[in-house]
Design a protein around this motif. Structure first.
Motif, PDB file in Angstrom:
ATOM      1  N   SER A 513       4.549   0.041   2.077  1.00 50.14           N
ATOM      2  CA  SER A 513       3.631  -0.830   1.335  1.00 50.14           C
ATOM      3  C   SER A 513       2.516  -1.377   2.204  1.00 50.14           C
ATOM      4  O   SER A 513       1.449  -1.746   1.712  1.00 50.14           O
ATOM      5  CB  SER A 513       4.404  -1.994   0.711  1.00 50.14           C
ATOM      6  OG  SER A 513       4.867  -2.884   1.712  1.00 50.14           O
ATOM      7  N   THR A 514       2.740  -1.450   3.528  1.00 52.53           N
ATOM      8  CA  THR A 514       1.739  -2.006   4.455  1.00 52.53           C
ATOM      9  C   THR A 514       1.084  -0.934   5.301  1.00 52.53           C
ATOM     10  O   THR A 514       0.426  -1.256   6.294  1.00 52.53           O
ATOM     11  CB  THR A 514       2.398  -3.038   5.385  1.00 52.53           C
ATOM     12  OG1 THR A 514       3.458  -2.399   6.112  1.00 52.53           O
ATOM     13  CG2 THR A 514       2.947  -4.222   4.611  1.00 52.53           C
ATOM     14  N   ASN A 515       1.275   0.350   4.940  1.00 50.83           N
ATOM     15  CA  ASN A 515       0.735   1.468   5.732  1.00 50.83           C
ATOM     16  C   ASN A 515       1.229   1.373   7.167  1.00 50.83           C
ATOM     17  O   ASN A 515       0.467   1.405   8.126  1.00 50.83           O
ATOM     18  CB  ASN A 515      -0.799   1.473   5.683  1.00 50.83           C
ATOM     19  CG  ASN A 515      -1.392   2.765   6.244  1.00 50.83           C
ATOM     20  OD1 ASN A 515      -0.687   3.770   6.395  1.00 50.83           O
ATOM     21  ND2 ASN A 515      -2.662   2.741   6.572  1.00 50.83           N
ATOM     22  N   PHE A 517       2.501  -1.168   8.697  1.00 57.39           N
ATOM     23  CA  PHE A 517       2.017  -2.408   9.318  1.00 57.39           C
ATOM     24  C   PHE A 517       0.719  -2.156  10.095  1.00 57.39           C
ATOM     25  O   PHE A 517       0.558  -2.565  11.241  1.00 57.39           O
ATOM     26  CB  PHE A 517       3.087  -3.010  10.235  1.00 57.39           C
ATOM     27  CG  PHE A 517       4.394  -3.260   9.546  1.00 57.39           C
ATOM     28  CD1 PHE A 517       4.541  -4.351   8.708  1.00 57.39           C
ATOM     29  CD2 PHE A 517       5.464  -2.389   9.695  1.00 57.39           C
ATOM     30  CE1 PHE A 517       5.742  -4.579   8.059  1.00 57.39           C
ATOM     31  CE2 PHE A 517       6.659  -2.607   9.042  1.00 57.39           C
ATOM     32  CZ  PHE A 517       6.804  -3.717   8.205  1.00 57.39           C
ATOM     33  N   ASN A 521      -4.383  -4.039   7.598  1.00 56.70           N
ATOM     34  CA  ASN A 521      -3.700  -4.832   6.580  1.00 56.70           C
ATOM     35  C   ASN A 521      -3.241  -6.190   7.110  1.00 56.70           C
ATOM     36  O   ASN A 521      -2.580  -6.937   6.394  1.00 56.70           O
ATOM     37  CB  ASN A 521      -2.479  -4.071   6.041  1.00 56.70           C
ATOM     38  CG  ASN A 521      -2.888  -2.924   5.141  1.00 56.70           C
ATOM     39  OD1 ASN A 521      -3.878  -3.018   4.422  1.00 56.70           O
ATOM     40  ND2 ASN A 521      -2.149  -1.829   5.178  1.00 56.70           N
ATOM     41  N   LYS A 522      -3.581  -6.483   8.358  1.00 60.99           N
ATOM     42  CA  LYS A 522      -3.138  -7.744   8.949  1.00 60.99           C
ATOM     43  C   LYS A 522      -3.959  -8.903   8.393  1.00 60.99           C
ATOM     44  O   LYS A 522      -5.175  -8.914   8.450  1.00 60.99           O
ATOM     45  CB  LYS A 522      -3.273  -7.687  10.466  1.00 60.99           C
ATOM     46  CG  LYS A 522      -2.649  -8.875  11.175  1.00 60.99           C
ATOM     47  CD  LYS A 522      -2.661  -8.665  12.680  1.00 60.99           C
ATOM     48  CE  LYS A 522      -2.029  -9.827  13.416  1.00 60.99           C
ATOM     49  NZ  LYS A 522      -2.045  -9.652  14.875  1.00 60.99           N
ATOM     50  N   TYR A 532       1.189  -9.417   7.005  1.00 62.60           N
ATOM     51  CA  TYR A 532       0.496  -8.226   6.536  1.00 62.60           C
ATOM     52  C   TYR A 532       0.413  -8.217   5.008  1.00 62.60           C
ATOM     53  O   TYR A 532       1.314  -8.690   4.316  1.00 62.60           O
ATOM     54  CB  TYR A 532       1.227  -6.952   6.987  1.00 62.60           C
ATOM     55  CG  TYR A 532       1.308  -6.782   8.481  1.00 62.60           C
ATOM     56  CD1 TYR A 532       0.305  -6.105   9.175  1.00 62.60           C
ATOM     57  CD2 TYR A 532       2.365  -7.301   9.209  1.00 62.60           C
ATOM     58  CE1 TYR A 532       0.375  -5.944  10.550  1.00 62.60           C
ATOM     59  CE2 TYR A 532       2.440  -7.153  10.586  1.00 62.60           C
ATOM     60  CZ  TYR A 532       1.440  -6.468  11.249  1.00 62.60           C
ATOM     61  OH  TYR A 532       1.509  -6.320  12.614  1.00 62.60           O
ATOM     62  N   LYS A 533      -0.689  -7.672   4.516  1.00 58.80           N
ATOM     63  CA  LYS A 533      -0.826  -7.451   3.077  1.00 58.80           C
ATOM     64  C   LYS A 533      -0.190  -6.111   2.725  1.00 58.80           C
ATOM     65  O   LYS A 533      -0.315  -5.137   3.455  1.00 58.80           O
ATOM     66  CB  LYS A 533      -2.309  -7.451   2.675  1.00 58.80           C
ATOM     67  CG  LYS A 533      -2.534  -7.214   1.183  1.00 58.80           C
ATOM     68  CD  LYS A 533      -4.015  -7.133   0.854  1.00 58.80           C
ATOM     69  CE  LYS A 533      -4.224  -6.832  -0.625  1.00 58.80           C
ATOM     70  NZ  LYS A 533      -5.653  -6.699  -0.991  1.00 58.80           N
ATOM     71  N   GLY A 534       0.501  -6.073   1.579  1.00 56.68           N
ATOM     72  CA  GLY A 534       1.115  -4.838   1.149  1.00 56.68           C
ATOM     73  C   GLY A 534       1.085  -4.705  -0.362  1.00 56.68           C
ATOM     74  O   GLY A 534       0.744  -5.642  -1.084  1.00 56.68           O
ATOM     75  N   GLU A 541       1.155  -6.904  -5.412  1.00 56.60           N
ATOM     76  CA  GLU A 541       0.652  -7.220  -4.074  1.00 56.60           C
ATOM     77  C   GLU A 541       1.555  -8.273  -3.434  1.00 56.60           C
ATOM     78  O   GLU A 541       1.969  -9.229  -4.082  1.00 56.60           O
ATOM     79  CB  GLU A 541      -0.788  -7.721  -4.140  1.00 56.60           C
ATOM     80  CG  GLU A 541      -1.786  -6.639  -4.518  1.00 56.60           C
ATOM     81  CD  GLU A 541      -3.220  -7.109  -4.425  1.00 56.60           C
ATOM     82  OE1 GLU A 541      -4.062  -6.366  -3.934  1.00 56.60           O
ATOM     83  OE2 GLU A 541      -3.484  -8.246  -4.889  1.00 56.60           O
ATOM     84  N   TYR A 592       1.346 -12.650  -2.788  1.00 54.31           N
ATOM     85  CA  TYR A 592       0.094 -12.527  -2.034  1.00 54.31           C
ATOM     86  C   TYR A 592      -0.928 -13.555  -2.523  1.00 54.31           C
ATOM     87  O   TYR A 592      -1.137 -13.728  -3.717  1.00 54.31           O
ATOM     88  CB  TYR A 592      -0.470 -11.116  -2.195  1.00 54.31           C
ATOM     89  CG  TYR A 592      -1.842 -10.930  -1.603  1.00 54.31           C
ATOM     90  CD1 TYR A 592      -2.051 -11.052  -0.234  1.00 54.31           C
ATOM     91  CD2 TYR A 592      -2.939 -10.644  -2.414  1.00 54.31           C
ATOM     92  CE1 TYR A 592      -3.297 -10.880   0.322  1.00 54.31           C
ATOM     93  CE2 TYR A 592      -4.202 -10.469  -1.866  1.00 54.31           C
ATOM     94  CZ  TYR A 592      -4.372 -10.594  -0.503  1.00 54.31           C
ATOM     95  OH  TYR A 592      -5.618 -10.429   0.038  1.00 54.31           O
TER      96      TYR A 592
END
Length: 828
Positions: A513-515, A517, A521-522, A532-534, A541, A592
């Motif tokens: 989900s966060t590629n 990490f 995405n940080k 991290y965004k995921g 999200e 998120y």
């Protein structure tokens, strides 16, 4: 008659429109008729840059320069009359009769000129949004002259540093003499094209630093350039033999520049809007090894060694006595002559020469270039008796050296392989060394294998502990809380903290989900670790909070946050969606928040404009409601202990949500106060009794809320306890204007803002008993309580520290850690 009146009115409107258009278009332009004097400036059309007169720090001399218009830190990027300053404020910047841009003093003497021989009468100068000042003819519109072609010490995006190989003409940077003197200093920087283009810094006419050759994507002598500048720099040759270097980044909001400072170092700086200063992203010279030719001919420099200079294998110091004293300028000489040299001298040729491979090297200066492939490159060098080394890069091709190897450097990462030609006897010695090393490595591998096996057995046992059920993890949490709170504080409050059902997400799902990490995405960095965004497979999200190994926090804070927040449900508290515990990985998964944290809005140079008073009051109310739920309305009484702007997240509608419960503590139904031997939190937000004695209660959170309330109103970051005293002092002097953010200063909100300041000052009083509870705070904010008591003078620094010092020492005698959480936001 009516027709005539309408016609006259229309004509008047047309004339006024023309006048306004002419006036508006002149704000970024200078003509012979519209010059600027010392007190005036012009600004580019988009408002990014200003042009006018300025004085450097600690100087009264006046210069014409260009600086950033929207950055609070005054930063000059170009100077006109560098070597001829004005001694007073009588200067004028104008267009001369022959069409040159000139700086005049009070006696109309020319101190600086664009100095064009092909100037155009009635030309004009315009300041562009790129920061480029251009002189152009009124009819053709072509640039007759531009400041980008005559830079000072600053290299900005869309500028071009260039070198004409045929004529030798260069556009290059020149340093200031000092931060107070912009006259041309000792250092200059530009492109040098011998066989392959490189960037050089010169100290007068002597080489001071070089970048290594350009391979079409990077300068191979800058070890970290692959990851930092791959999409930024571009160096291209023109058809007429001119090489141009420029840079630009895809993120236009990222304000960055390169500056050649007075010490001869090129530094890339970026403007940090959060901390309101210029940070350093990269420097050309970081160690003594970066100085050109530090170790002399055939000497290699390694900043990780002591001493930093050594002769490359097969060579020895030319002057041993000087070398041992740390004077390496004489360099090194070959120990054994090459085979071709022995043949030329009539000696027995012996076995042929070979090459020794040196890895991760900055290649030497004065390289040649050929199109030969790698294997042919080796043979060409071996057949040429003058060839002493070669290297191969896919973007450049074959690089042989026929003279002394100057400016060699060993990198810890990056660089390329360099093959140095040695006599066969030297290579044999190197072979013996390799045998010794090989045997040593084999023995080491066997020994390491035994250690790894034992470590695996130990980790297998530990891994079983990390996969304990959540109920047993809760028991670990309870036991640790008992140790911190003491034997008298582990009754009903801990037993109530049984962890409810919480979704468990696996590591692979979160990594996907966060590629994995990825840095892009940080979202930020806190005391716990990175966030991290995921996006989950169902499209939801999320924000993934990952415990960092380098964090001062650990399993205790992780379990604490998981236990505490899993019990809470409120619109003004961030919602925990699940957790992940696999091996060494510990992660919490939250909803998120697209607008990130409150501090990014309050303390940014632009974003505070998005927070008008109605939004700020809504945020204040939301935080107070969330705090009331924690203290009174939830099944558990929660003391947050780390309430601050960076721990207030904002959703898409800028509604506040309290986050980060790693430091929170659960109270039993009959408890009002507790002691701890482990003080945690953030300096400036901690109450007196907590910071000095380890005592915390609802009133500790009320103090933090008061500090936060004053920050929201003032738009200024609270950095010490003294700031509360300053706020009280301004309130007491009826100087509310100085305390209020200019963005929210509107007469219609004055009484409401005044009441909020009053409430904030009541919350930050020194003694806990003097502070109102959160429920009373809410009533005060809603004007349900009309007559507010006067806040007592905060005198923490003057009155309280000394008397409490001894008791503080007694109470905190067991303390080993003073955890302070810090949030850092990284630009992307």
């Amino acid at each position: 008659m009516e027709l005539v009146r309408n016609t006259n009115l229309s004509a008047l409107l047309v004339l006024l429109s023309c006048f306004c258009l002419q006036f508006g278009s002149a704000t970024d332009t200078i003509t012979a008729a519209k010059f600027i004097n010392d007190s005036e400036t012009i600004i580019s059309n988009g408002g990014d840059f200003k042009l006018g007169f300025f004085s450097p720090p600690n100087s009264t001399d006046r210069y014409v320069g260009i600086w950033y218009a929207e950055i609070s830190v005054f930063t000059v990027v170009w100077v006109a009359n560098r070597n001829n300053p004005l001694k007073n404020s009588s200067g004028i910047l104008t267009i001369s009769e022959v069409g040159n841009l000139v700086v005049l003093d009070g006696q109309k003497k020319v101190l600086w000129s664009s100095n064009l021989t092909n100037s155009v009468v009635n030309s004009s100068a315009q300041l562009l949004d790129s920061g480029n000042l251009v002189l152009q003819g009124n009819t053709t519109g072509t640039f007759l002259w531009e400041s980008f072609q005559h830079p000072s010490d600053t290299f900005m995006k869309n500028m071009k540093i260039s070198t004409d190989v045929r004529t030798g003409k260069k556009v290059q940077l020149t340093s200031w003499k000092s931060p107070s003197d912009p006259s041309i200093g000792n250092f200059s920087a530009g492109i040098e094209v011998r066989n392959i283009p490189e960037i050089f810094i010169w100290n007068d006419s002597n080489t001071y630093w070089r970048s290594g050759p350009w391979n079409g994507q990077i300068f191979i002598g800058i070890p970290d350039m692959i990851s930092v500048y791959l999409d930024g720099f571009n160096l291209v040759p023109d058809n007429d033999g001119t090489f141009y270097l420029s840079f630009s980044f895809s993120n236009d909001s990222f304000t960055t520049k390169f500056v050649l400072n007075a010490q001869g170092n090129i530094q890339q700086t970026y403007f940090d809007t959060g901390d309101d200063h210029w940070g350093i992203e990269w420097s050309a010279l970081n160690t003594d090894c970066d100085v050109y030719g530090r170790c002399g001919a055939f000497g290699s420099c390694n900043s990780q060694n002591s001493p930093i200079c050594s002769c490359i294998p097969g060579f020895e110091p030319k002057n041993r006595k000087e070398w041992n004293r740390g004077n390496w300028t004489s360099g090194c000489v070959r120990r054994r002559p090459l085979q071709c040299e022995r043949v030329n001298n009539g000696s027995d040729g012996g076995k042929k020469d070979g090459f020794l491979k040196l890895t991760k090297m900055k290649v030497p200066d004065f390289t040649d270039r050929s199109s030969a492939q790698e294997e042919k490159c080796r043979n060409q060098c071996l057949e040429n008796c003058s060839c002493v080394a070669y290297a191969f890069d896919a973007g450049i091709g074959c690089m042989p050296w026929t003279g002394s190897l100057i400016d060699l450097q060993k990198f810890s990462s990056g660089g390329i392989d360099l093959y140095v030609r040695l006599a066969y006897s030297e290579l044999d010695k190197e072979g013996n060394v390799k045998v010794i090393v090989t045997v040593t490595v084999i023995i080491g591998v066997i020994f390491s294998g035994i250690c790894i096996y034992l470590l695996w057995r130990w980790m297998s046992k530990q891994k079983g502990k990390m996969h304990l059920p959540l109920s047993q993890l809760t028991k670990i949490y309870e036991h640790r809380e008992e140790e911190e709170m003491g034997d008298d504080n582990h009754g009903d409050n801990v037993n109530q903290a049984k962890l409810e059902e919480l979704p468990i997400l696996n590591l692979q799902e979160l990594a996907s989900s966060t590629n994995s990490f990825h840095q892009s995405n940080k979202l930020g960095q806190g005391g716990f670790g990175p966030v991290y965004k995921g996006k989950l497979s169902d499209g939801q999200e999320i924000a993934v909070k990952r415990l960092s190994k380098a964090s001062g926090q650990g399993l205790e804070e992780f379990l604490n946050e998981m236990v505490v927040i899993s019990k809470l449900q409120h619109r003004n508290l961030v919602r925990l969606l699940g957790c992940c515990i696999e091996g060494e990985e510990k992660m919490l998964v939250y909803e998120y928040m697209p607008n990130k944290s409150l501090d990014l809005f309050l303390f940014d140079s632009v974003k505070p404009k998005l927070l008008d008073w109605k939004r700020r009051f809504n945020i204040i109310e939301g935080i107070s409601r969330g705090l009331l739920y924690l203290h009174r309305d939830s099944r558990l009484k929660i003391i947050h202990r780390d309430l601050k702007a960076s721990n207030i997240l904002l959703d898409e509608e800028l509604n506040p949500k309290i986050s980060d419960f790693g430091m929170a503590r659960i109270f039993g139904g009959n408890e009002d106060q507790a002691n701890t031997t482990r003080v945690v939190g953030t300096y400036g937000y901690m109450s007196l009794e907590y910071a000095m004695k380890g005592q915390f209660s609802e009133k500790s959170d009320v103090f933090s809320f008061g500090v936060l309330l004053l920050e929201i109103i003032s738009g200024r970051r609270n950095s010490s306890f003294y700031a509360c005293f300053q706020a009280w002092k301004m309130w007491n002097a009826d100087n509310i204007v100085a305390l209020t953010d200019p963005i929210i200063r509107e007469p219609c909100f004055e009484m409401e803002i005044l009441r909020c300041i009053h409430v904030g000052l009541l919350c930050v009083q020194d003694f806990a008993n003097d502070r109102p509870s959160v429920s009373i705070v809410i009533s005060m904010l809603k004007s349900e309580i009309i007559d507010l008591p006067l806040p007592k003078q905060p005198a923490f620094t003057e009155r309280q520290i000394a008397p409490d010092a001894s008791s503080s020492q007694n109470n905190l005698s067991k303390c080993s850690i003073n955890n302070v959480t810090v949030t850092m936001v990284q630009g992307r």
